[in-house]
Design an enzyme around this catalytic site. Structure first.
Site, PDB file in Angstrom:
ATOM      1  N   HIS A 115       0.817  -1.210   0.000  1.00  0.00           N
ATOM      2  CA  HIS A 115       0.000   0.000   0.000  1.00  0.00           C
ATOM      3  C   HIS A 115       0.856   1.269   0.000  1.00  0.00           C
ATOM      4  O   HIS A 115       0.391   2.321  -0.444  1.00  0.00           O
ATOM      5  CB  HIS A 115      -0.958  -0.008   1.186  1.00  0.00           C
ATOM      6  CG  HIS A 115      -2.120  -0.922   0.988  1.00  0.00           C
ATOM      7  ND1 HIS A 115      -3.369  -0.658   1.492  1.00  0.00           N
ATOM      8  CD2 HIS A 115      -2.238  -2.106   0.325  1.00  0.00           C
ATOM      9  CE1 HIS A 115      -4.204  -1.638   1.152  1.00  0.00           C
ATOM     10  NE2 HIS A 115      -3.526  -2.529   0.452  1.00  0.00           N
ATOM     11  N   HIS A 118      -1.483 -12.446  -2.311  1.00  0.00           N
ATOM     12  CA  HIS A 118      -2.559 -13.070  -1.545  1.00  0.00           C
ATOM     13  C   HIS A 118      -2.244 -14.508  -1.155  1.00  0.00           C
ATOM     14  O   HIS A 118      -3.101 -15.210  -0.627  1.00  0.00           O
ATOM     15  CB  HIS A 118      -3.867 -12.989  -2.330  1.00  0.00           C
ATOM     16  CG  HIS A 118      -4.390 -11.592  -2.452  1.00  0.00           C
ATOM     17  ND1 HIS A 118      -5.529 -11.268  -3.151  1.00  0.00           N
ATOM     18  CD2 HIS A 118      -3.921 -10.415  -1.948  1.00  0.00           C
ATOM     19  CE1 HIS A 118      -5.732  -9.959  -3.081  1.00  0.00           C
ATOM     20  NE2 HIS A 118      -4.769  -9.432  -2.358  1.00  0.00           N
TER      21      HIS A 118
END
EC number: 1.11.1.21
Length: 739
Positions: free
Chosen positions: A100, A268
């Site tokens: 992020h 992920h």
């Protein structure tokens, strides 16, 4: 003592004055359309606590990188009671933090990214997509505290992500340091116009128009998100529609389809999402939290508010078994099972695997007695149901080594894309391989020209028949592609002679071809006459031509100046140039050349300031540069707009003198409201024409104040010296080898 006091004469009560500095109605409140020059004066020494002599690159070189990494590996499994680690490992949290931090980058204007550590400042520290990443940074504080000035927060956050991957069994591609921390929020970045977090596309001031056309340069689907809404477009759980959003957003941060699949599937593979309960339990973000929270936000009243009770994205669960180990589990689970749409405990749309085998059940992150089905977000399922992503994902599933290599390279690109050329990379883990997205240029492999050569080449250039405007325009066109945001562009590489730059309208291709052919002839003659391998590159010669022209123009005005010039640029090849990647550097407007490709909703002067900010200019530098470029007659297409002088190609302050002359009145033309005629106040005779770019230096109060400095009778020498200084700055913006 009472805060009230009485006047000894009148006996009236007067309240003690309360300091209200910085409060009250601002200029921006009164005049919302006022030109925002503040973006040109960010990140000054007044906000930086490190001091003017601080050299981060030198400090980083003193860092024991291996020791830092060992400390990071140790903290990964040192679960803290105040924020317990999922499965006893902070890896997933730190990967999300690094992702992020880097993921705000968008290639449209090069802004965003991990390069300044801005995730720790507003607004990013309080974005809805960054919920609970404040905890990740607090977990890193003891390590930052230990190594202090030798490693920035910006570098530490990326390094922590790398170490998280490595500690869970993944081999990364490498790591480069060199990111310097910002000390104040970045005001130049346009995050969107919406006035509420996570506003959907049907809300006012939407970033979407037409058939889900995303506004440029934005690269996220909603205000406060890094990429896409994991629940689907506007929260609609449609995997195919989500695939379109995923493709668009990842493309805007310079990722192709294969890199996108690798990043999603690789990232992920680790950790989980958190949505243990309703979001109504979650308190205010860090910027709105009470002072006693000490910069932490999102305090939750749901259960313990942490561990198994954590609420972050609202989606709940992990993607695969063994969420703290690198393996092929994500892709295996994605294709092995059918998926049912459900609501998470927080009310978010997500998908759970049907009829799950025992071996694929996931042990609870904080209670090993519990097991859960694998989860996928709507965005995850786009890798299976998007017709382009699906075959890529299956190929990775069948070729684990290819997948690992693709993820390693994509992760490195994600976390280093905004750092600029390899010459800025620091540390012992910099990969040896040169990658095309780094915009490589050849190393200097020859003897450079010396002072005598430079003087001789200047004479030859000025005697070649090329004019001052041609030489200045070409050097400007070559150097001014630089963006301080992601450190791309600039004169090094001489890519102005290659596609796509040679064909850009702003560069006047026909004129450019003539100039380049002439300079190439001078280059070949010089290089051919040398013994011992001395050479001049075309990149250097283009800049030298501009410098020689500026010197001649100053001489025409009676000023004997030498424009600084340092050789060492080299010429890139077509093979080293990604045409599509360089296409985003094409200016839609260049106020310094009085060029605008089309009419835009944004005013011309705003486009000028934006470009000036990307060129790292201050308002005075922007002002003197425009004034100089006008009298040097460098307008696109040779238009007379703003050439407020009767002696063009002479480096004078005439632009300012004549703009500020009260004997001239200005009116927009009938044909174009953005073009103005300046007429003699007494006779009505036409004197000048100008654009909004030209007139803003007399209209805007702050710019007029600067223009008045250069319009004074005693400012001729100052103007020339200041122009030469900023010209030299532009020519060397990409010369990180000189730092």
């Amino acid at each position: 003592m009472s805060e009230d006091s009485k006047c000894p004469v009148t006996g009236k009560t007067a309240k003690t004055a309360i300091p209200m500095t910085g409060r009250g109605t601002t200029n921006q409140d009164w005049w919302p359309n006022q030109l925002k020059l503040n973006i040109l004066h960010q990140h000054s020494s007044k906000s930086n606590p490190m001091g003017g002599d601080f050299n981060y690159a030198e400090e980083f070189k003193k860092l024991d990188l291996a020791a830092v990494k060992q400390d990071l590996y140790a903290m990964m499994t040192d679960s803290r009671e105040w924020w317990p680690a999922d499965w006893g490992h902070y890896g997933g949290l730190l990967i999300r933090m690094a992702w992020h931090s880097a993921g705000t980058y968008r290639m449209g204007d090069g802004r965003g990214g991990a390069g300044s550590g801005s995730q720790r400042l507003a607004p990013l520290n309080s974005w809805p997509d960054n919920v609970n990443l404040d905890k990740a940074r607090r977990l890193l504080w003891p390590i930052k505290q230990k190594y202090g000035r030798k490693i920035s927060w910006a570098d530490l956050m990326v390094l922590a992500g790398n170490c998280a991957l490595e500690s869970m069994g993944f081999k990364t591609f490498g790591f480069a340091g060199g990111r310097e921390d910002a000390w104040e929020p970045e005001q130049d970045i346009y995050w969107g116009a919406e006035e509420e977090w996570l506003a959907t596309s049907d809300k006012p001031k939407s970033r979407y128009s037409g058939d889900r056309d995303l506004e440029n340069p934005l690269a996220a689907v909603q205000m406060g998100l890094i990429y896409v809404n994991p629940e689907g477009p506007d929260g609609n759980p449609d995997p195919v529609a989500s695939g379109r959003d995923v493709r668009e957003t990842f493309a805007r941060m310079a990722m192709n389809d294969e890199e996108t699949v690798a990043l999603v599937a690789g990232g992920h593979t680790f950790g989980k999402c958190h949505g243990a309960g309703p979001a109504t339990h979650v308190g205010p973000e860090p910027e709105a939290a009470p002072i006693e929270e000490q910069g932490l936000g999102w305090k939750s009243s749901f259960g313990s508010g942490k561990g198994g009770d954590t609420i972050s994205s609202g989606i709940e669960g992990a993607w695969k078994p063994n969420p703290t180990k690198w393996d092929m589990g994500y892709l295996k689970v994605l294709f092995k099972y059918e998926w049912e749409k459900v609501k998470s405990p927080a009310g978010a749309w997500q998908w759970l695997a049907k009829d799950v085998d025992e071996e694929d059940m996931i042990v609870g992150a904080h209670d090993p007695s519990k097991k859960f089905r694998p989860m996928m977000t709507t965005a995850d399922l786009s890798l299976r149901f998007d017709p382009i992503y699906e075959p890529i994902a299956r190929r990775y599933l069948e070729n684990p080594e290819e997948f690992a290599d693709a993820f390693a390279r994509a992760w490195f690109k994600l976390t280093h894309r905004d750092m600029g050329p390899r010459s800025r990379y620091l540390g012992s883990e910099v990969p040896a391989e040169e990658l095309i997205w780094q915009d490589p240029v050849p190393a200097v492999d020859h003897e450079l020209i010396d002072a005598a050569d430079i003087a001789d080449l200047k004479v030859k250039i000025l005697a070649s028949g090329l004019s001052i405007p041609q030489l200045v325009s070409t050097a400007w066109a070559s150097a001014s592609t630089f963006r301080g945001s992601d450190k791309r562009g600039g004169a090094n590489g001489a890519r102005i002679r290659l596609a796509p730059q040679k064909d850009w309208e702003v560069n006047q291709p026909a004129q450019l071809k003539t100039v380049l052919q002439t300079l190439e002839g001078i280059q070949q003659a010089f290089n051919g006459a040398q013994a011992g391998g001395k050479k001049v590159s075309l990149a250097d010669l283009i800049v030298l031509g501009g410098c020689a022209a500026v010197e001649q123009a100053a001489g025409n005005a009676g000023h004997d100046v030498t424009v600084p010039f340092t050789p060492g640029r080299t010429d890139a090849t077509s093979e080293q140039t990604d045409v599509a990647s360089f296409s985003v550097l094409e200016p839609v407007a260049d106020g310094f050349r009085n060029y605008q490709k089309a009419k835009f909703a944004v005013r011309a002067e705003e486009l000028l300031v934006d470009r000036a900010q990307l060129l790292t200019l201050t308002a005075p530098e922007m002002t003197v540069l425009v004034g100089g470029m006008r009298v040097l007659n460098t307008n696109h297409g040779g238009t007379p707009h703003g050439v407020f002088t009767d002696r063009p190609e002479t480096l004078t302050n005439d632009f300012f003198v004549n703009l500020l002359d009260m004997g001239t009145t200005w009116q927009p033309t009938a044909e174009d409201a953005d073009i103005f005629e300046g007429c003699d106040r007494a006779t009505g005779e036409l004197k000048w024409t100008g654009t909004r770019i030209d007139l803003v230096f007399g209209s805007n109060s702050q710019l007029r104040a600067i223009a008045e400095v250069y319009g004074c009778a005693d400012s001729g020498e100052k103007f020339v010296n200041d122009f030469v200084a900023v010209w030299s700055k532009i020519m060397n913006l990409d010369r990180f080898d000189l730092a």
